[in-house]
Design an enzyme around this catalytic site. Structure first.
Site, PDB file in Angstrom:
ATOM      1  N   GLY A  33      -5.363   2.554  -7.496  1.00 23.01           N
ATOM      2  CA  GLY A  33      -5.967   3.695  -6.805  1.00 23.01           C
ATOM      3  C   GLY A  33      -6.481   3.356  -5.413  1.00 23.01           C
ATOM      4  O   GLY A  33      -6.538   2.187  -5.012  1.00 23.01           O
ATOM      5  N   ASP A  34      -6.841   4.369  -4.685  1.00 23.93           N
ATOM      6  CA  ASP A  34      -7.516   4.257  -3.383  1.00 23.93           C
ATOM      7  C   ASP A  34      -8.102   5.656  -3.135  1.00 23.93           C
ATOM      8  O   ASP A  34      -8.319   6.402  -4.108  1.00 23.93           O
ATOM      9  CB  ASP A  34      -6.520   3.837  -2.290  1.00 23.93           C
ATOM     10  CG  ASP A  34      -7.202   3.389  -1.000  1.00 23.93           C
ATOM     11  OD1 ASP A  34      -7.661   2.236  -0.934  1.00 23.93           O
ATOM     12  OD2 ASP A  34      -7.307   4.186  -0.044  1.00 23.93           O
ATOM     13  N   LYS A  55       0.865  -1.182   0.000  1.00 20.48           N
ATOM     14  CA  LYS A  55       0.000   0.000   0.000  1.00 20.48           C
ATOM     15  C   LYS A  55       0.893   1.219   0.000  1.00 20.48           C
ATOM     16  O   LYS A  55       1.999   1.166   0.534  1.00 20.48           O
ATOM     17  CB  LYS A  55      -0.883   0.019   1.255  1.00 20.48           C
ATOM     18  CG  LYS A  55      -2.068   0.949   1.149  1.00 20.48           C
ATOM     19  CD  LYS A  55      -3.219   0.260   0.466  1.00 20.48           C
ATOM     20  CE  LYS A  55      -4.356   1.187   0.157  1.00 20.48           C
ATOM     21  NZ  LYS A  55      -5.539   0.412  -0.272  1.00 20.48           N
TER      22      LYS A  55
HETATM   23  P1  NDP Z   1     -12.740   7.878  -3.025  1.00 19.50           P
HETATM   24  O1  NDP Z   1     -11.663   8.889  -2.833  1.00 19.50           O
HETATM   25  O2  NDP Z   1     -13.261   7.643  -4.386  1.00 19.50           O
HETATM   26  O3  NDP Z   1     -13.971   8.207  -2.090  1.00 19.50           O
HETATM   27  C1  NDP Z   1     -13.842   8.303  -0.717  1.00 19.50           C
HETATM   28  C2  NDP Z   1     -15.167   8.715  -0.114  1.00 19.50           C
HETATM   29  O4  NDP Z   1     -15.084   8.623   1.297  1.00 19.50           O
HETATM   30  C3  NDP Z   1     -15.525  10.168  -0.419  1.00 19.50           C
HETATM   31  O5  NDP Z   1     -16.904  10.299  -0.436  1.00 19.50           O
HETATM   32  C4  NDP Z   1     -14.903  10.906   0.753  1.00 19.50           C
HETATM   33  O6  NDP Z   1     -15.490  12.156   1.031  1.00 19.50           O
HETATM   34  C5  NDP Z   1     -15.165   9.920   1.883  1.00 19.50           C
HETATM   35  N1  NDP Z   1     -14.108  10.037   2.903  1.00 19.50           N
HETATM   36  C6  NDP Z   1     -12.789   9.827   2.735  1.00 19.50           C
HETATM   37  N2  NDP Z   1     -12.122  10.053   3.872  1.00 19.50           N
HETATM   38  C7  NDP Z   1     -13.040  10.438   4.772  1.00 19.50           C
HETATM   39  C8  NDP Z   1     -12.985  10.808   6.124  1.00 19.50           C
HETATM   40  N3  NDP Z   1     -11.806  10.851   6.793  1.00 19.50           N
HETATM   41  N4  NDP Z   1     -14.151  11.096   6.747  1.00 19.50           N
HETATM   42  C9  NDP Z   1     -15.321  11.055   6.079  1.00 19.50           C
HETATM   43  N5  NDP Z   1     -15.439  10.727   4.785  1.00 19.50           N
HETATM   44  C10 NDP Z   1     -14.323  10.415   4.139  1.00 19.50           C
HETATM   45  O7  NDP Z   1     -12.149   6.521  -2.400  1.00 19.50           O
HETATM   46  P2  NDP Z   1     -12.632   5.021  -2.642  1.00 19.50           P
HETATM   47  O8  NDP Z   1     -14.089   4.971  -2.870  1.00 19.50           O
HETATM   48  O9  NDP Z   1     -11.714   4.421  -3.635  1.00 19.50           O
HETATM   49  O10 NDP Z   1     -12.268   4.353  -1.244  1.00 19.50           O
HETATM   50  C11 NDP Z   1     -13.204   4.272  -0.160  1.00 19.50           C
HETATM   51  C12 NDP Z   1     -12.777   3.181   0.796  1.00 19.50           C
HETATM   52  O11 NDP Z   1     -12.732   1.924   0.103  1.00 19.50           O
HETATM   53  C13 NDP Z   1     -11.382   3.330   1.407  1.00 19.50           C
HETATM   54  O12 NDP Z   1     -11.390   2.769   2.702  1.00 19.50           O
HETATM   55  C14 NDP Z   1     -10.509   2.465   0.499  1.00 19.50           C
HETATM   56  O13 NDP Z   1      -9.334   2.038   1.142  1.00 19.50           O
HETATM   57  C15 NDP Z   1     -11.464   1.309   0.240  1.00 19.50           C
HETATM   58  N6  NDP Z   1     -11.198   0.493  -0.928  1.00 19.50           N
HETATM   59  C16 NDP Z   1     -11.067   1.048  -2.170  1.00 19.50           C
HETATM   60  C17 NDP Z   1     -10.861   0.237  -3.268  1.00 19.50           C
HETATM   61  C18 NDP Z   1     -10.809   0.782  -4.641  1.00 19.50           C
HETATM   62  O14 NDP Z   1     -10.728  -0.020  -5.576  1.00 19.50           O
HETATM   63  N7  NDP Z   1     -10.871   2.083  -4.862  1.00 19.50           N
HETATM   64  C19 NDP Z   1     -10.714  -1.232  -3.129  1.00 19.50           C
HETATM   65  C20 NDP Z   1     -10.956  -1.718  -1.789  1.00 19.50           C
HETATM   66  C21 NDP Z   1     -11.168  -0.869  -0.746  1.00 19.50           C
HETATM   67  P3  NDP Z   1     -14.757  13.523   0.559  1.00 19.50           P
HETATM   68  O15 NDP Z   1     -14.840  13.499  -0.939  1.00 19.50           O
HETATM   69  O16 NDP Z   1     -15.502  14.598   1.202  1.00 19.50           O
HETATM   70  O17 NDP Z   1     -13.333  13.419   1.055  1.00 19.50           O
HETATM   71  O1  2IT Z   2      -7.782  -1.549  -0.821  1.00 14.93           O
HETATM   72  C1  2IT Z   2      -7.727  -2.063  -1.953  1.00 14.93           C
HETATM   73  O2  2IT Z   2      -7.892  -3.270  -2.138  1.00 14.93           O
HETATM   74  C2  2IT Z   2      -7.485  -1.171  -3.094  1.00 14.93           C
HETATM   75  N1  2IT Z   2      -7.385   0.032  -2.916  1.00 14.93           N
HETATM   76  C3  2IT Z   2      -7.334  -1.749  -4.464  1.00 14.93           C
HETATM   77  C4  2IT Z   2      -5.944  -2.265  -4.688  1.00 14.93           C
HETATM   78  C5  2IT Z   2      -5.630  -2.693  -6.097  1.00 14.93           C
HETATM   79  O3  2IT Z   2      -4.445  -3.017  -6.303  1.00 14.93           O
HETATM   80  O4  2IT Z   2      -6.494  -2.721  -6.959  1.00 14.93           O
END
Ligand code: NDP
Ligand code: 2IT
Length: 460
Positions: A179-180, A140
């Site tokens: 991404g994340d 990560k």
């Molecule tokens: P994005 O940046 O696309 O979206 C994040 C969302 O969560 C936004 O709505 C954001 O609001 C909100 N958010 C982020 N931080 C905070 C905070 N500290 N308090 C309140 N709201 C918050 O990220 P993702 O959708 O990609 O990721 C969301 C979660 O999913 C994370 O935990 C990530 O690790 C996990 N994840 C992501 C994967 C992926 O493929 N993208 C895969 C597996 C897990 P705002 O815009 O206002 O900041």
């Molecule tokens: O938390 C997660 O699994 C991710 N952000 C996706 C990682 C990836 O390599 O697609």
């Protein structure tokens, strides 16, 4: 009989002592790393019965080794804003474990990023990636850079500077970021471009989550959210239930949340609320995912603006209030520790039946125990949100073969992966004495895969 019982008691206490001693060591070595220790504690609690059946893992020091990252890289990221002012952020890449394949995991840009958060995410990724059954290790990375309020060019310059340093440590067979939070296909595009510029070639498989028009996989964008819903659907099916006709609350409105909403609606549910860090929207008519996409995916707007398009929707300030909305299914899809014990109690009071973690570690330890004690079906993150990284691994395969699968092919494969993960978590939970406990099942099933490889590859 007496002798067997004595041996059993002795082995049990040896396994317990081992887990306890290693946890104390991890605590001492990672002082103050709250999130990392939280993630470690959950794994340790689940693994006790494993060491009873597999004393060879104790002998090989697997727990000591699996909790210590292969390496943690930190670096300075200097960049220039649009006025010419220089800023410095800190960059990270935690390469946790590559026993099953190249390090694999996302990059997060968020001001809260620190060493503890990077390590907890990379540690969780170790088990998650193993659960997918694909040949991927775990890592990560990220930075405490805040993309909010930055121009597109500032984001590009920051990202190029970040990759200029990180490029020394990654590669299609070494470490493959994606991404994340705060990193989507635009940022991945800048990273990919800069990496290729520095290396003088076109190494398609060095990043995943690329734009499908430029080497990315179809279906990757949707994969985490869809996968979470597929996993929860499996869990509901086991009880003869489904999403059809259910009310759902999804926190966040980013990549994971948007596609969790979309799939839940496709399966017949009504999503009542979603959020961002400023507050949440309640829409009695059901959240319209196209409006969320318009505001968030194609533009950089706040979720509050949803009310401009849907007059009956209400915006409430403060994102944690979202758990007061009564629902059958709760899908926390924003960030770590966003759902606490008091939220869990509120959801239970309002009749919640199932919870699926789309984000990484969104529920606190107390919240999870509260759900489980009250018989709420609970899908842990490392299993439920593994669809994203699973399709990332499919992107690596497609890049290696220099071909592209259709979105239908990818979705079919994603469904199969999520079904298989559910089955292996469920089986491991039963086999190790905690039937129905998917937290224990996910931790054990993921651990066994990595631990076996670590034993096979010798001590290092
Ligand atoms: P994005 O940046 O696309 O979206 C994040 C969302 O969560 C936004 O709505 C954001 O609001 C909100 N958010 C982020 N931080 C905070 C905070 N500290 N308090 C309140 N709201 C918050 O990220 P993702 O959708 O990609 O990721 C969301 C979660 O999913 C994370 O935990 C990530 O690790 C996990 N994840 C992501 C994967 C992926 O493929 N993208 C895969 C597996 C897990 P705002 O815009 O206002 O900041
Ligand atoms: O938390 C997660 O699994 C991710 N952000 C996706 C990682 C990836 O390599 O697609």
């Amino acid at each position: 009989m007496e002798i067997i019982r004595e041996i059993d008691i002795e082995q049990r206490s040896r396994a317990n002592d081992y887990v306890h001693e290693v946890y104390e060591l991890v605590k001492k070595r990672n002082v103050g790393e709250k999130e990392f220790l939280q993630a470690a504690r959950e794994i340790f609690d689940s693994l006790r019965p494993v060491f009873l059946q597999h004393p060879e893992f104790m002998h090989n020091g697997i727990l000591e080794r699996i909790t210590e990252p292969d390496r943690v890289i930190t670096f300075r990221v200097a960049w220039e804003d649009d006025t010419g002012k220089v800023h410095v952020n800190r960059g990270y890449r935690v390469q946790f474990n590559n026993s099953l394949g190249p390090y694999k995991g996302g990059i997060r840009f968020h001001p809260t990023v620190n060493s503890s958060i990077m390590k907890f995410l990379a540690f969780e990724q170790t088990f998650k990636n193993a659960l997918t059954g694909q040949p991927i290790g775990a890592g990560k990375g990220g930075s405490d850079f805040d993309p909010k309020g930055k121009s597109e060019r500032e984001i590009m310059r920051f990202t190029q500077s970040f990759i200029t340093e990180l490029s020394k440590y990654i590669g299609p067979d070494i470490d493959v970021p994606a991404g994340d939070i705060g990193v989507g296909k635009r940022e991945i595009g800048y990273m990919f471009g800069q990496y290729n510029r520095l290396n003088g070639g076109y190494e398609a498989g060095v990043f995943t989550g690329k734009d499908p028009n430029h080497g990315g996989s179809l279906g990757r964008k949707e994969a985490t959210g869809y996968g979470t819903v597929y996993f929860v659907d499996e869990m509901l099916k086991e009880k003869g239930d489904s999403f059809d006709g259910k009310t759902v609350v999804v926190s966040g409105s980013g990549n994971v949340a948007t596609y969790a909403i979309e799939k839940a609606v496709q399966l017949g549910a009504k999503v009542l609320a979603c959020s961002d860090s400023s507050g949440y929207i309640y829409d009695p008519n059901g959240i319209d995912v196209n409006t969320v996409k318009l505001l968030k995916e194609f533009d950089n707007k706040r979720i509050q603006e949803y009310t401009k398009f849907h007059k009956e929707a209400i915006f409430y300030e403060g994102c944690s209030g979202i758990w007061s909305v009564a629902c059958d299914i709760a899908l926390p899809c924003a960030t770590q520790n966003e759902l606490e014990e008091t939220d869990a109690l509120m959801l239970i009071k309002n009749g919640v039946k199932a919870v699926g973690e789309g984000a990484n570690m969104p529920c606190t330890e107390e919240a999870i125990l509260t759900f489980q004690a009250k018989g709420v079906l609970f899908a842990p993150a490392k299993a439920a949100n593994a669809g994203g990284v699973a399709v990332s691994a499919m992107e690596m395969s497609q890049n290696s073969m220099r071909l592209s699968w259709t979105v239908e092919e990818v979705d079919e494969k994603l469904k199969t992966v999520m079904k298989n993960i559910y089955a292996s978590c469920n089986n491991a939970a039963s086999r190790f004495g905690s039937p129905g406990n998917l937290v224990v099942g996910a931790n054990i099933a993921g651990f066994l895969k990595v631990a076996d490889a670590m034993v096979a590859h010798g001590i290092h």
